[in-house]
Design a protein around this motif. Structure first.
Motif, PDB file in Angstrom:
ATOM      1  N   HIS A  48       1.128  -1.253   0.045  1.00  0.00           N
ATOM      2  CA  HIS A  48       0.498   0.178   0.476  1.00  0.00           C
ATOM      3  C   HIS A  48       0.559   1.089   0.180  1.00  0.00           C
ATOM      4  O   HIS A  48       0.418   2.201  -0.401  1.00  0.00           O
ATOM      5  CB  HIS A  48      -0.699  -0.074   1.180  1.00  0.00           C
ATOM      6  CG  HIS A  48      -1.882   1.565   1.443  1.00  0.00           C
ATOM      7  ND1 HIS A  48      -2.257   1.950   0.177  1.00  0.00           N
ATOM      8  CD2 HIS A  48      -0.984   2.425   2.493  1.00  0.00           C
ATOM      9  CE1 HIS A  48      -2.978   2.995   0.941  1.00  0.00           C
ATOM     10  NE2 HIS A  48      -2.335   3.534   2.092  1.00  0.00           N
ATOM     11  N   TRP A  49       1.828   1.238   1.528  1.00  0.00           N
ATOM     12  CA  TRP A  49       2.581   2.577   1.166  1.00  0.00           C
ATOM     13  C   TRP A  49       3.567   2.090  -0.275  1.00  0.00           C
ATOM     14  O   TRP A  49       3.745   3.673  -0.553  1.00  0.00           O
ATOM     15  CB  TRP A  49       3.228   2.422   2.653  1.00  0.00           C
ATOM     16  CG  TRP A  49       2.428   2.816   3.851  1.00  0.00           C
ATOM     17  CD1 TRP A  49       2.663   2.308   4.269  1.00  0.00           C
ATOM     18  CD2 TRP A  49       1.778   3.911   3.637  1.00  0.00           C
ATOM     19  NE1 TRP A  49       1.237   2.316   5.452  1.00  0.00           N
ATOM     20  CE2 TRP A  49       0.952   3.513   4.835  1.00  0.00           C
ATOM     21  CE3 TRP A  49       1.284   4.798   3.001  1.00  0.00           C
ATOM     22  CZ2 TRP A  49       0.449   4.442   5.613  1.00  0.00           C
ATOM     23  CZ3 TRP A  49       0.578   6.134   3.486  1.00  0.00           C
ATOM     24  CH2 TRP A  49      -0.409   5.737   4.076  1.00  0.00           C
ATOM     25  N   LEU A  50       3.788   1.801  -0.800  1.00  0.00           N
ATOM     26  CA  LEU A  50       4.532   1.679  -2.152  1.00  0.00           C
ATOM     27  C   LEU A  50       3.994   2.246  -2.896  1.00  0.00           C
ATOM     28  O   LEU A  50       4.504   2.815  -4.086  1.00  0.00           O
ATOM     29  CB  LEU A  50       5.180   0.032  -2.189  1.00  0.00           C
ATOM     30  CG  LEU A  50       6.200  -0.012  -1.456  1.00  0.00           C
ATOM     31  CD1 LEU A  50       7.315  -1.313  -1.684  1.00  0.00           C
ATOM     32  CD2 LEU A  50       7.706   0.765  -1.599  1.00  0.00           C
ATOM     33  N   HIS A  51       2.632   1.781  -3.277  1.00  0.00           N
ATOM     34  CA  HIS A  51       2.392   2.174  -4.126  1.00  0.00           C
ATOM     35  C   HIS A  51       1.667   3.408  -3.992  1.00  0.00           C
ATOM     36  O   HIS A  51       1.280   4.509  -5.099  1.00  0.00           O
ATOM     37  CB  HIS A  51       0.432   1.798  -4.008  1.00  0.00           C
ATOM     38  CG  HIS A  51       1.132   0.254  -5.081  1.00  0.00           C
ATOM     39  ND1 HIS A  51      -0.036  -1.256  -4.286  1.00  0.00           N
ATOM     40  CD2 HIS A  51       1.471  -0.535  -5.821  1.00  0.00           C
ATOM     41  CE1 HIS A  51       0.154  -1.978  -4.926  1.00  0.00           C
ATOM     42  NE2 HIS A  51       1.582  -2.072  -5.865  1.00  0.00           N
ATOM     43  N   GLU A  52       0.962   4.266  -3.017  1.00  0.00           N
ATOM     44  CA  GLU A  52       1.432   5.497  -2.533  1.00  0.00           C
ATOM     45  C   GLU A  52       3.173   6.425  -2.995  1.00  0.00           C
ATOM     46  O   GLU A  52       2.826   7.274  -3.267  1.00  0.00           O
ATOM     47  CB  GLU A  52       1.053   5.694  -0.850  1.00  0.00           C
ATOM     48  CG  GLU A  52      -0.596   5.563  -0.619  1.00  0.00           C
ATOM     49  CD  GLU A  52      -1.099   6.348  -1.106  1.00  0.00           C
ATOM     50  OE1 GLU A  52      -1.573   7.287  -0.786  1.00  0.00           O
ATOM     51  OE2 GLU A  52      -2.282   5.374  -1.814  1.00  0.00           O
ATOM     52  N   LYS A  80       8.713  15.320   3.427  1.00  0.00           N
ATOM     53  CA  LYS A  80       7.682  15.088   4.510  1.00  0.00           C
ATOM     54  C   LYS A  80       6.601  14.085   3.108  1.00  0.00           C
ATOM     55  O   LYS A  80       5.723  14.280   3.406  1.00  0.00           O
ATOM     56  CB  LYS A  80       7.547  15.998   4.859  1.00  0.00           C
ATOM     57  CG  LYS A  80       7.957  17.635   5.937  1.00  0.00           C
ATOM     58  CD  LYS A  80       9.095  16.846   6.144  1.00  0.00           C
ATOM     59  CE  LYS A  80      10.292  17.457   7.360  1.00  0.00           C
ATOM     60  NZ  LYS A  80      10.569  17.144   8.416  1.00  0.00           N
ATOM     61  N   SER A  81       7.016  13.558   2.859  1.00  0.00           N
ATOM     62  CA  SER A  81       6.287  11.928   2.929  1.00  0.00           C
ATOM     63  C   SER A  81       5.196  11.033   3.901  1.00  0.00           C
ATOM     64  O   SER A  81       6.146  10.377   4.117  1.00  0.00           O
ATOM     65  CB  SER A  81       6.717  11.457   1.554  1.00  0.00           C
ATOM     66  OG  SER A  81       6.353   9.922   1.290  1.00  0.00           O
ATOM     67  N   THR A  82       3.674  11.041   3.857  1.00  0.00           N
ATOM     68  CA  THR A  82       3.191  10.117   4.488  1.00  0.00           C
ATOM     69  C   THR A  82       4.159   8.769   4.247  1.00  0.00           C
ATOM     70  O   THR A  82       3.808   7.862   5.214  1.00  0.00           O
ATOM     71  CB  THR A  82       2.059  10.273   4.214  1.00  0.00           C
ATOM     72  OG1 THR A  82       1.361  12.401   4.780  1.00  0.00           O
ATOM     73  CG2 THR A  82       1.286   9.390   5.183  1.00  0.00           C
ATOM     74  N   ALA A  83       3.748   8.305   3.090  1.00  0.00           N
ATOM     75  CA  ALA A  83       3.977   6.873   2.480  1.00  0.00           C
ATOM     76  C   ALA A  83       5.524   6.507   2.696  1.00  0.00           C
ATOM     77  O   ALA A  83       5.793   5.650   4.082  1.00  0.00           O
ATOM     78  CB  ALA A  83       4.362   6.290   1.156  1.00  0.00           C
ATOM     79  N   LEU A  84       6.885   7.364   2.598  1.00  0.00           N
ATOM     80  CA  LEU A  84       7.942   7.262   3.360  1.00  0.00           C
ATOM     81  C   LEU A  84       7.396   7.075   4.526  1.00  0.00           C
ATOM     82  O   LEU A  84       8.682   6.131   5.240  1.00  0.00           O
ATOM     83  CB  LEU A  84       9.455   8.526   2.768  1.00  0.00           C
ATOM     84  CG  LEU A  84      10.427   9.033   3.556  1.00  0.00           C
ATOM     85  CD1 LEU A  84      11.112   7.074   3.258  1.00  0.00           C
ATOM     86  CD2 LEU A  84      10.894   9.846   2.848  1.00  0.00           C
ATOM     87  N   SER A 128       5.688  15.139  11.917  1.00  0.00           N
ATOM     88  CA  SER A 128       5.438  13.682   9.853  1.00  0.00           C
ATOM     89  C   SER A 128       6.077  12.983  10.258  1.00  0.00           C
ATOM     90  O   SER A 128       5.765  12.188   9.244  1.00  0.00           O
ATOM     91  CB  SER A 128       6.710  15.260   9.542  1.00  0.00           C
ATOM     92  OG  SER A 128       7.819  15.180   9.755  1.00  0.00           O
ATOM     93  N   GLY A 129       6.160  12.344  11.616  1.00  0.00           N
ATOM     94  CA  GLY A 129       6.900  11.153  11.189  1.00  0.00           C
ATOM     95  C   GLY A 129       5.679  10.557  12.016  1.00  0.00           C
ATOM     96  O   GLY A 129       4.265  11.081  12.450  1.00  0.00           O
ATOM     97  N   SER A 130       5.190   9.114  11.210  1.00  0.00           N
ATOM     98  CA  SER A 130       3.583   8.804  11.072  1.00  0.00           C
ATOM     99  C   SER A 130       3.066   8.149  12.670  1.00  0.00           C
ATOM    100  O   SER A 130       4.693   7.932  13.861  1.00  0.00           O
ATOM    101  CB  SER A 130       4.229   6.770  10.483  1.00  0.00           C
ATOM    102  OG  SER A 130       4.965   5.832  11.315  1.00  0.00           O
ATOM    103  N   VAL A 131       2.304   7.536  12.699  1.00  0.00           N
ATOM    104  CA  VAL A 131       1.760   7.406  13.685  1.00  0.00           C
ATOM    105  C   VAL A 131       1.921   6.524  14.253  1.00  0.00           C
ATOM    106  O   VAL A 131       3.019   6.751  16.085  1.00  0.00           O
ATOM    107  CB  VAL A 131      -0.143   7.857  14.215  1.00  0.00           C
ATOM    108  CG1 VAL A 131      -0.618   6.515  15.086  1.00  0.00           C
ATOM    109  CG2 VAL A 131      -0.363   9.335  13.966  1.00  0.00           C
ATOM    110  N   GLU A 157      -1.170  12.747   7.570  1.00  0.00           N
ATOM    111  CA  GLU A 157      -2.244  12.002   7.016  1.00  0.00           C
ATOM    112  C   GLU A 157      -3.643  13.048   7.172  1.00  0.00           C
ATOM    113  O   GLU A 157      -4.445  13.628   7.233  1.00  0.00           O
ATOM    114  CB  GLU A 157      -2.991  11.156   7.239  1.00  0.00           C
ATOM    115  CG  GLU A 157      -1.813  10.122   6.675  1.00  0.00           C
ATOM    116  CD  GLU A 157      -2.308   8.180   7.139  1.00  0.00           C
ATOM    117  OE1 GLU A 157      -3.072   8.330   5.700  1.00  0.00           O
ATOM    118  OE2 GLU A 157      -2.569   7.298   7.677  1.00  0.00           O
ATOM    119  N   THR A 158      -3.359  13.970   8.981  1.00  0.00           N
ATOM    120  CA  THR A 158      -4.080  14.571   8.882  1.00  0.00           C
ATOM    121  C   THR A 158      -3.870  16.518   8.144  1.00  0.00           C
ATOM    122  O   THR A 158      -4.682  16.969   7.833  1.00  0.00           O
ATOM    123  CB  THR A 158      -3.983  15.112  10.305  1.00  0.00           C
ATOM    124  OG1 THR A 158      -3.746  14.160  11.293  1.00  0.00           O
ATOM    125  CG2 THR A 158      -5.067  16.551  11.105  1.00  0.00           C
ATOM    126  N   GLY A 159      -2.824  16.888   7.359  1.00  0.00           N
ATOM    127  CA  GLY A 159      -2.091  17.289   7.186  1.00  0.00           C
ATOM    128  C   GLY A 159      -0.936  17.782   7.049  1.00  0.00           C
ATOM    129  O   GLY A 159      -0.230  17.334   8.094  1.00  0.00           O
TER     130      GLY A 159
END
Length: 231
Positions: A48-52, A80-84, A128-131, A157-159
């Motif tokens: 999923h995250w690779l596709h994102e 600042k990539s959510t996927a990364l 910016s780090g994932s939850v 993901e919030t913005g």
């Protein structure tokens, strides 16, 4: 002014040293990312995250090596990539599990967070780090597991952190008026965005020069300098 009823804080440069992220976490994920993608690329969450990431880069299709090269370039540029950030969090989970490192948190931050929690002030994290990566960090600090005193976490993901709409969404999620939430960060542009959304703000200036004389936000050199009653 309304009373402060909740505290929202950044991580890097605020609760934790920038060097821990730049000199420990980033190199760790950079070194292990190629093998991680090769060995975990068939897992649904990783896919999923690779596709994102590919979608974010505008790639219709990409080889495994092209994705690895893309993600490494993003680590090097601190994108600042959510996927990364999600993929890095999965790699860091292994590092915490294997005791390859322990998360840094400033002693004053850990102590004051405990004190604010004891005062009945709920604590929230916005980074910016994932939850999942945030939860791992606060569960594995040199001051022990801090997750029991943290009420919630927010990531990109919030913005974006420099957009006022992100802070409006956080206030809505917390369920409090924005002007009853105090946001702490070392980045002026983030504080500007939070203030534009109605939040109260304090700049953390932990470097040797201390608080800038022309700061447009209340300023403290550490958490001991923050008086939530006076903010």
């Amino acid at each position: 002014m309304p009373k402060i009823r909740a505290i929202l804080t950044d991580i890097e440069g605020t609760t934790s040293s920038i060097s821990f992220v730049k000199d420990v976490l980033f190199p760790y994920s950079r070194e292990r990312l190629p093998a991680f993608v090769v060995t975990h690329g068939d897992k649904a969450e990783v896919q999923h995250w690779l596709h994102e990431a590919a979608r974010e880069a505008g790639l219709v299709s990409a080889s495994e090596q092209e994705m690895i090269d893309l993600l490494i370039s993003w680590i090097d540029s601190d994108r600042k990539s959510t996927a990364l950030k999600a993929l890095q969090g999965m790699i860091w989970k292994d590092g915490y599990r294997d005791s390859d490192f322990r998360a840094h948190i400033y002693e004053d931050a850990a102590r004051r967070m405990h004190a604010w929690h004891a005062m009945g002030l709920p604590l929230y994290i916005y980074s910016s780090g994932s939850v999942p990566a945030q939860k791992l960090l606060f569960a594995n600090t040199g001051s022990g597991d801090l997750t029991p005193i943290i009420s919630g976490y927010f990531d990109t993901e919030t913005g974006a952190k420099r957009e006022s709409a992100s802070y409006a969404r956080i206030a809505e999620s917390i369920g409090m008026p924005a002007d009853e939430i105090l946001f702490l960060s070392d980045i002026v542009e983030e504080l500007d965005a939070a203030r534009a959304a109605g939040m109260r703000t304090t700049l953390l200036a932990r470097d040797a020069e201390g608080c800038p004389p022309d700061s447009r936000h209340p300023c403290a050199v550490n958490f001991d300098g923050i008086d939530v009653g006076a903010c």
